[in-house]
Scaffold this motif. Sequence first.
Motif, PDB file in Angstrom:
ATOM      1  N   ALA A   1       3.955   5.693  -5.699  1.00  0.00           N
ATOM      2  CA  ALA A   1       4.234   6.601  -7.092  1.00  0.00           C
ATOM      3  C   ALA A   1       2.840   6.753  -7.288  1.00  0.00           C
ATOM      4  CB  ALA A   1       4.056   5.056  -7.148  1.00  0.00           C
ATOM      5  N   VAL A   2       1.029   6.800  -7.273  1.00  0.00           N
ATOM      6  CA  VAL A   2       0.903   7.072  -7.627  1.00  0.00           C
ATOM      7  C   VAL A   2      -0.008   8.576  -7.506  1.00  0.00           C
ATOM      8  CG1 VAL A   2      -1.167   4.916  -7.852  1.00  0.00           C
ATOM      9  CG2 VAL A   2      -1.282   6.486  -5.894  1.00  0.00           C
ATOM     10  N   ILE A   3       0.554   8.727  -5.869  1.00  0.00           N
ATOM     11  CA  ILE A   3       0.648  10.625  -6.143  1.00  0.00           C
ATOM     12  C   ILE A   3       1.426  11.412  -6.575  1.00  0.00           C
ATOM     13  CG2 ILE A   3       0.728  11.963  -3.304  1.00  0.00           C
ATOM     14  CD1 ILE A   3      -2.145  10.570  -4.265  1.00  0.00           C
ATOM     15  N   GLU A   4       2.871  10.470  -7.004  1.00  0.00           N
ATOM     16  CA  GLU A   4       3.936  11.638  -7.449  1.00  0.00           C
ATOM     17  C   GLU A   4       3.502  11.336  -9.063  1.00  0.00           C
ATOM     18  OE1 GLU A   4       7.826  10.239  -4.736  1.00  0.00           O
ATOM     19  OE2 GLU A   4       7.564   8.972  -6.168  1.00  0.00           O
ATOM     20  N   GLY A   5       2.201  11.077  -9.211  1.00  0.00           N
ATOM     21  CA  GLY A   5       1.628  11.132 -10.973  1.00  0.00           C
ATOM     22  C   GLY A   5       1.692  10.234 -11.780  1.00  0.00           C
ATOM     23  N   HIS A   6       2.595   8.334 -10.883  1.00  0.00           N
ATOM     24  CA  HIS A   6       3.134   7.668 -11.795  1.00  0.00           C
ATOM     25  C   HIS A   6       1.844   6.658 -12.196  1.00  0.00           C
ATOM     26  CE1 HIS A   6       7.661   7.828 -11.680  1.00  0.00           C
ATOM     27  NE2 HIS A   6       6.735   8.750 -10.278  1.00  0.00           N
TER      28      HIS A   6
ATOM     29  N   ILE B   1       0.873  -1.351   0.068  1.00  0.00           N
ATOM     30  CA  ILE B   1      -0.327  -0.161   0.545  1.00  0.00           C
ATOM     31  C   ILE B   1       0.718   1.165  -0.060  1.00  0.00           C
ATOM     32  CG2 ILE B   1      -1.548   1.242   1.210  1.00  0.00           C
ATOM     33  CD1 ILE B   1      -2.874  -1.456   2.353  1.00  0.00           C
ATOM     34  N   ALA B   2       2.110   1.133   1.231  1.00  0.00           N
ATOM     35  CA  ALA B   2       2.895   2.451   0.971  1.00  0.00           C
ATOM     36  C   ALA B   2       4.037   2.549  -0.087  1.00  0.00           C
ATOM     37  CB  ALA B   2       3.587   2.130   1.793  1.00  0.00           C
ATOM     38  N   GLY B   3       4.198   1.465  -1.187  1.00  0.00           N
ATOM     39  CA  GLY B   3       5.154   1.897  -2.121  1.00  0.00           C
ATOM     40  C   GLY B   3       3.840   2.474  -3.319  1.00  0.00           C
ATOM     41  N   PHE B   4       2.624   1.467  -3.181  1.00  0.00           N
ATOM     42  CA  PHE B   4       1.924   2.262  -4.302  1.00  0.00           C
ATOM     43  C   PHE B   4       1.109   3.078  -4.205  1.00  0.00           C
ATOM     44  CE2 PHE B   4      -2.122   2.583  -5.725  1.00  0.00           C
ATOM     45  CZ  PHE B   4      -3.022   2.378  -7.934  1.00  0.00           C
TER      46      PHE B   4
ATOM     47  N   ALA C   1       3.194   2.347  -9.942  1.00  0.00           N
ATOM     48  CA  ALA C   1       2.613   1.895  -8.790  1.00  0.00           C
ATOM     49  C   ALA C   1       2.804   0.380  -8.038  1.00  0.00           C
ATOM     50  CB  ALA C   1       1.359   2.754  -9.051  1.00  0.00           C
ATOM     51  N   MET C   2       1.995  -0.323  -9.206  1.00  0.00           N
ATOM     52  CA  MET C   2       1.754  -2.216  -8.837  1.00  0.00           C
ATOM     53  C   MET C   2       2.994  -2.477  -8.304  1.00  0.00           C
ATOM     54  SD  MET C   2      -1.695  -2.815 -11.084  1.00  0.00           S
ATOM     55  CE  MET C   2      -1.578  -4.325 -10.184  1.00  0.00           C
ATOM     56  N   GLU C   3       4.414  -2.000  -9.088  1.00  0.00           N
ATOM     57  CA  GLU C   3       5.716  -2.567  -9.140  1.00  0.00           C
ATOM     58  C   GLU C   3       6.349  -1.741  -8.143  1.00  0.00           C
ATOM     59  OE1 GLU C   3      10.029  -2.590 -11.881  1.00  0.00           O
ATOM     60  OE2 GLU C   3       7.454  -1.909 -12.909  1.00  0.00           O
ATOM     61  N   GLN C   4       6.341  -0.915  -7.602  1.00  0.00           N
ATOM     62  CA  GLN C   4       6.613  -0.313  -6.362  1.00  0.00           C
ATOM     63  C   GLN C   4       6.421  -1.167  -5.157  1.00  0.00           C
ATOM     64  OE1 GLN C   4       9.544   2.084  -6.267  1.00  0.00           O
ATOM     65  NE2 GLN C   4       9.271   1.110  -9.025  1.00  0.00           N
ATOM     66  N   GLY C   5       4.291  -1.413  -5.220  1.00  0.00           N
ATOM     67  CA  GLY C   5       4.120  -1.402  -3.948  1.00  0.00           C
ATOM     68  C   GLY C   5       5.098  -3.350  -4.009  1.00  0.00           C
ATOM     69  N   ALA C   6       5.056  -4.020  -5.140  1.00  0.00           N
ATOM     70  CA  ALA C   6       5.215  -5.276  -5.164  1.00  0.00           C
ATOM     71  C   ALA C   6       6.907  -5.146  -4.320  1.00  0.00           C
ATOM     72  CB  ALA C   6       5.802  -6.004  -6.558  1.00  0.00           C
ATOM     73  N   ARG C   7       7.699  -3.779  -5.146  1.00  0.00           N
ATOM     74  CA  ARG C   7       8.875  -4.165  -4.681  1.00  0.00           C
ATOM     75  C   ARG C   7       8.793  -3.634  -3.353  1.00  0.00           C
ATOM     76  NH1 ARG C   7      13.014  -4.699  -8.498  1.00  0.00           N
ATOM     77  NH2 ARG C   7      11.922  -4.419 -10.562  1.00  0.00           N
ATOM     78  N   ASN C   8       8.445  -2.786  -2.990  1.00  0.00           N
ATOM     79  CA  ASN C   8       8.475  -2.713  -0.890  1.00  0.00           C
ATOM     80  C   ASN C   8       8.030  -3.493   0.037  1.00  0.00           C
ATOM     81  OD1 ASN C   8       8.938  -0.404   1.082  1.00  0.00           O
ATOM     82  ND2 ASN C   8       7.176   0.046   1.136  1.00  0.00           N
ATOM     83  N   SER C   9       7.229  -3.981  -0.673  1.00  0.00           N
ATOM     84  CA  SER C   9       6.957  -5.725  -0.411  1.00  0.00           C
ATOM     85  C   SER C   9       7.721  -6.830   0.337  1.00  0.00           C
ATOM     86  CB  SER C   9       5.723  -6.242  -0.473  1.00  0.00           C
ATOM     87  OG  SER C   9       5.203  -7.616   0.102  1.00  0.00           O
ATOM     88  N   SER C  10       8.839  -7.219  -0.974  1.00  0.00           N
ATOM     89  CA  SER C  10       9.751  -7.697  -0.779  1.00  0.00           C
ATOM     90  C   SER C  10      10.398  -7.634   0.107  1.00  0.00           C
ATOM     91  CB  SER C  10      10.391  -7.768  -2.122  1.00  0.00           C
ATOM     92  OG  SER C  10      10.751  -6.980  -2.938  1.00  0.00           O
TER      93      SER C  10
END
Length: 259
Positions: free
Chosen positions: A231-236, A225-228, A241-250
């Motif tokens: 990313a979306v608030i930054e306009g991505h 959730i945090a990673g997603f 955003a889904m990728e960033q969520g997965a990376r932060n989760s890992s």
Amino acid sequence: MRIATVGDNCIDYYENLHTGYPGGNPVNVAVYLKRLGVEASYIGFVGNDDYGKILTEALSQKGVDISHVSVKEGSTAVTQVELVNGERVFGEYDEGVMADFMLTEDDLHFLSEHDLIVSGIWGKIEGRLPELKSLGNLIAFDFATKLEDPIKEAAIPYVDYAFFAAEEETDDLLHFMVTEKAKGPKVVIVTLGENGSIAYDGDFHRFGIVPCEVRDSMGAGDSYIAGFLKAVIEGHPIPYAMEQGARNSSVTLSYVGAW
């Protein structure tokens, strides 16, 4: 960018490890946002016990703004957790002083100064979402696995980013996502554990996982959730955003405890 998280907190106590870790969905999201370089605040109640001190001191050390955390007479919430092959198994939950949590007018003013508010199914703020929405706040809400909870029906018209959790993609799940988006959210996101995630914003988007050694799944969804959201608030775009969520989760999956 400034994001506020609101609602439940607890000490996740691992009986088999004889160790407790600060946690709770909004608390975890705030810490993970700070890990990503985002200014984050947390609002909630803690008890005037040792666990309350542990939780607030840990948040402060992580750089989370706890100026609107209230210390109340009583006990801090505790969740009993068992770790089985890297998977968390929840036991008894003592809500403590969070049973009486409510936002004050001062809290509402404080929240209005943020770009986004994050809460969830146990956050006890669904009744204040119309007011928060009227102040112009973007709202993210974690409904967890509670796809049919009455709180979901009360909250979702005021939510911009609606997060859910399930085990696998099914036709029923896809239909559910379409139905829920029609009630108000900009995006409906479902995390699927080892099966990745799906998001729906009028189109379906899918992303898998970032492989890692799993030591403890506690906080993995909150990390996503945090990673997603960052990313979306930054306009991505949503897939990024889904990728960033997965990376932060890992990152979170690779150690014991939420953080």
